[in-house]
Each structure stands twice: as structure tokens, then as C-alpha cells.
Design a protein around this motif. Structure first.
Motif, PDB file in Angstrom:
ATOM      1  N   GLU A   1       0.809  -1.226   0.000  1.00 13.32           N
ATOM      2  CA  GLU A   1       0.000   0.000   0.000  1.00 13.32           C
ATOM      3  C   GLU A   1       0.837   1.268   0.000  1.00 13.32           C
ATOM      4  O   GLU A   1       0.354   2.319  -0.409  1.00 13.32           O
ATOM      5  N   LYS A   2       2.071   1.209   0.476  1.00 11.05           N
ATOM      6  CA  LYS A   2       2.901   2.403   0.593  1.00 11.05           C
ATOM      7  C   LYS A   2       3.862   2.521  -0.586  1.00 11.05           C
ATOM      8  O   LYS A   2       4.049   1.570  -1.370  1.00 11.05           O
ATOM      9  N   VAL A   3       4.472   3.681  -0.715  1.00 19.39           N
ATOM     10  CA  VAL A   3       5.431   3.928  -1.791  1.00 19.39           C
ATOM     11  C   VAL A   3       6.810   3.409  -1.415  1.00 19.39           C
ATOM     12  O   VAL A   3       7.494   2.771  -2.227  1.00 19.39           O
ATOM     13  N   PHE A   4       7.225   3.658  -0.179  1.00 16.01           N
ATOM     14  CA  PHE A   4       8.562   3.249   0.265  1.00 16.01           C
ATOM     15  C   PHE A   4       8.458   1.962   1.068  1.00 16.01           C
ATOM     16  O   PHE A   4       7.841   1.921   2.132  1.00 16.01           O
ATOM     17  N   LEU A   5       9.065   0.903   0.510  1.00 15.43           N
ATOM     18  CA  LEU A   5       8.954  -0.438   1.075  1.00 15.43           C
ATOM     19  C   LEU A   5      10.334  -1.026   1.352  1.00 15.43           C
ATOM     20  O   LEU A   5      11.343  -0.572   0.810  1.00 15.43           O
TER      21      LEU A   5
END
Length: 349
Positions: free
Chosen positions: A250-254
Motif C-alpha cells: 500500500e505504501k510507496v517506500f517499502l
């Protein structure tokens, strides 16, 4: 019948006298704090603020136990005790005591910023207990915060920025993610938690902007942050990589496993680049330093402070001023460009 007319006289005001047994409700230390923190959570404080209050109270009551103070109820804590505690944390308290990773001696005396956070926390707690009738007066009333040297805030030089960005190995996923993260910090001046909370749907490609929900901002207001074209391109490239390798993220930075990246993990990554480039020996390599660097360069490039205040999410221009710390070279260059004598020198010649 008397010739004098009767006059209604004002009664003398009688001050309410304190009664040692009835003017307050005795409340033991831990129940009092539990009552306080429960009320604050009900008021909607953030998790970070809740943790700060809890840590402040834990440090304070731990010190009371170590010094063998015979204190059972919060109303037994005096101004003298509080001043003694502030002196202790200023002069005698070991730095990083009980830290999970730092075990070596780091000296004594906490920083003014840390001490002020504890002073404010105790003030808020005792004010609450005073209003609730648990203490006769706030013992922290006359204790002021320590002065902090505002000029210690630094930012990266152009050479340091290039070194930190250049150290990211963009051939690997983690290296490219770190490059995009640092680049976006420089372009937007966002806070660490704000950028890590970013989702693909928060990015508007048409308007080239990011919409930050109120819950992620300190002032609890929705904030719209513009993005440069280069930053949008990098973010979309990272999002495309995520969709290939981690389609359910769901997030951009993983992380390299597709999990959400925590601030502690990213802080370690930023410190890593500071270490391998040598920049860390001159200045702390943190997201906050990137934020100051972005603010300073925004002004140097011709931006105005009031727009910068909106970008940073500040409620006052005074806070923004702290973020824009100009070096002596910055002042000299601007003086050469805009000194009033340039106009008159040309005319006289």
C-alpha cells in the motif's frame, strides 16, 4: 426616626482558607498518571506525544525511587524536588542510560532540548492534576525551560548532497528506493513520517502534488505539497517497481521484502550513506538535516519565507526562520548580488 439614610455597604471579601485534609483529593503517583494519560488520549493526542509523556513520568519517578524520596501522592511533590531533578538531568544524569545499543560511557548531562521536553511534560501533567483537585499548586509553575542555541541547526552543502545521492546504488531496489527517498526529501522538505506514510493515491500526476492527510501533520491540517517533474518521474518509477515485485503493498517506500519501512530503518539507511561518504563526520545524516537543507536552498534560490512556511507545515514564521540558517558564504553571495551600492556605483562612474 434618624435623619441619616441607611447605606448598603459591601461585605468584606473573605478568602477561602485551605484545609489540609479537605482541600484536595489525595491521589497516588501511578493512578494519578494513569488518570492523566487516559484523559489526554481522550483529547486526541498523538501516539508520539503519549509516549513522550509516559517516558518523562517514568524517568522522573525512577529518579524519585533512586534518591529515596518518601513520596506517595502527587501533592507531596514540591518545587524543591522538581528543581533538584532538573539540576540532576542537567549535570549528573548519564547520557543514553539504559539504551539498547549504546552501552559505552557517553558523559553526563542531557541536552537542553531533552530537558525542556521533560519540563514541558511535567508542567502539563501537574496543571492537569491542579485542575482536577489532586494538588494545591503546580510545583513546576516557576521552573522555566532552558535556553537552546538555535544557531546549531545545520544543513548539507551542495557537495555533501551530491555525495549522499551519488552513494546510492540505483542498480539495486534498496539503493534506488533510498535515492528516491533522499531526492524527495530535498524537493519537498517533508518530515520523515510524512514521506514514509505516502501512498500511490496521494500523488496527483496532473497537478504534480502530494496531499498529506491531517492525521500525518503536526498542526492537524491537510497539506498539499508541490512536486518537481523530476521527483514525480522518480516516484512513479518506484511505484511501478513495487507493483511488479509487491503487488499488494500500500505504501510507496517499502523494504526489500515488501513491508512498510519504519523510521528507525530509514534512519539507519541515511546514517549508512553518511558513514560511507564521510559526510557523517561533518554533519548528521538524517531526514531532519535534509529538511533544513531543502528550506535553506529554497530561500537561496529566490523563494519567499511565507510560501516556505506553508510548504514546511509551520504555524508561525518564527519556526520557519529557525530552519533557514544561512552560512557566512550565503550572506556574502547575496550581498554581492543585491547590495544597494551597486546601483549608485554604476551611476557615479
Amino acid at each position: 426616626m434618624s435623619d441619616e439614610r441607611s447605606i448598603k455597604r459591601r461585605r468584606t471579601k473573605v478568602e477561602k482558607r485551605a484545609n489540609d485534609s479537605t482541600d484536595i483529593q489525595p491521589m497516588a503517583l501511578e493512578p494519578a498518571f494513569h488518570y492523566f494519560i487516559t484523559a489526554k488520549i481522550g483529547e486526541g493526542i498523538r501516539d508520539r506525544t503519549r509516549d513522550d509523556y509516559s517516558n518523562t513520568w517514568r524517568y522522573f519517578t525512577g529518579w524519585l525511587a533512586e534518591e529515596n524520596y518518601d513520596v506517595t501522592y502527587v501533592h507531596e511533590i514540591t518545587t524543591e524536588i522538581c528543581r533538584t531533578y532538573i539540576h540532576y538531568v542537567t549535570v549528573e544524569a548519564p547520557r543514553y542510560k539504559g539504551h539498547k545499543y549504546i552501552q559505552t560511557d557517553q558523559g553526563k548531562g542531557l541536552s537542553a532540548a531533552t530537558i525542556n521536553m521533560r519540563i514541558r511534560g511535567l508542567k502539563v501533567a501537574f496543571n492537569f492534576w491542579y485542575r482536577e483537585g489532586f494538588v494545591r499548586k503546580n510545583p513546576m509553575d516557576n521552573i522555566r525551560c532552558q535556553k537552546v542555541d538555535e544557531d546549531k541547526i545545520k544543513s548539507f552543502t551542495d557537495e555533501q548532497v551530491e555525495a549522499l545521492l551519488g552513494a546510492c546504488d540505483q542498480r539495486s531496489y534498496v539503493g534506488f528506493r533510498d535515492y528516491v527517498f533522499q531526492w524527495t526529501l530535498l524537493d519537498t522538505a517533508m518530515r520523515m513520517n510524512e514521506l514514509l506514510s505516502l501512498k500511490p493515491e496521494d500523488i496527483d500526476i496532473k497537478t504534480r502534488s502530494v496531499t498529506l492527510a491531517a492525521r500525518f501533520n503536526k498542526n492537524r491540517r491537510v497539506r498539499i505539497i508541490p512536486l518537481s517533474a523530476e521527483t514525480v518521474k522518480l516516484l512513479m518509477e518506484l511505484i511501478d517497481e513495487n507493483r511488479i515485485h509487491f503487488p499488494h503493498a500500500e505504501k510507496v517506500f517499502l523494504s526489500c521484502y515488501g513491508d512498510e519501512v519504519q523510521d528507525t530503518q530509514m534512519n539507519k539507511r541515511l546514517k549508512y550513506y553518511g558513514d560511507i561518504t564521510g559526510v557523517g563526520k561533518e554533519i548528521r545524516s538524517t531526514a531532519h538535516t535534509w529538511r533544513h537543507t531543502a528550506a535553506r536552498n529554497y530561500i537561496l534560490n529566490g523563494g519567499d519565507p511565507y510560501t516556505l512556511m506553508r510548504l514546511l507545515g509551520h504555524s508561525s514564521i518564527n519556526m520557519t526562520r529557525r530552519y533557514v540558517q544561512m552560512t557566512a558564504d550565503d550572506v556574502r553571495i547575496k550581498h554581492d548580488q543585491f547590495s544597494p551600492v551597486k546601483k549608485f556605483r554604476t551611476r557615479l562612474r
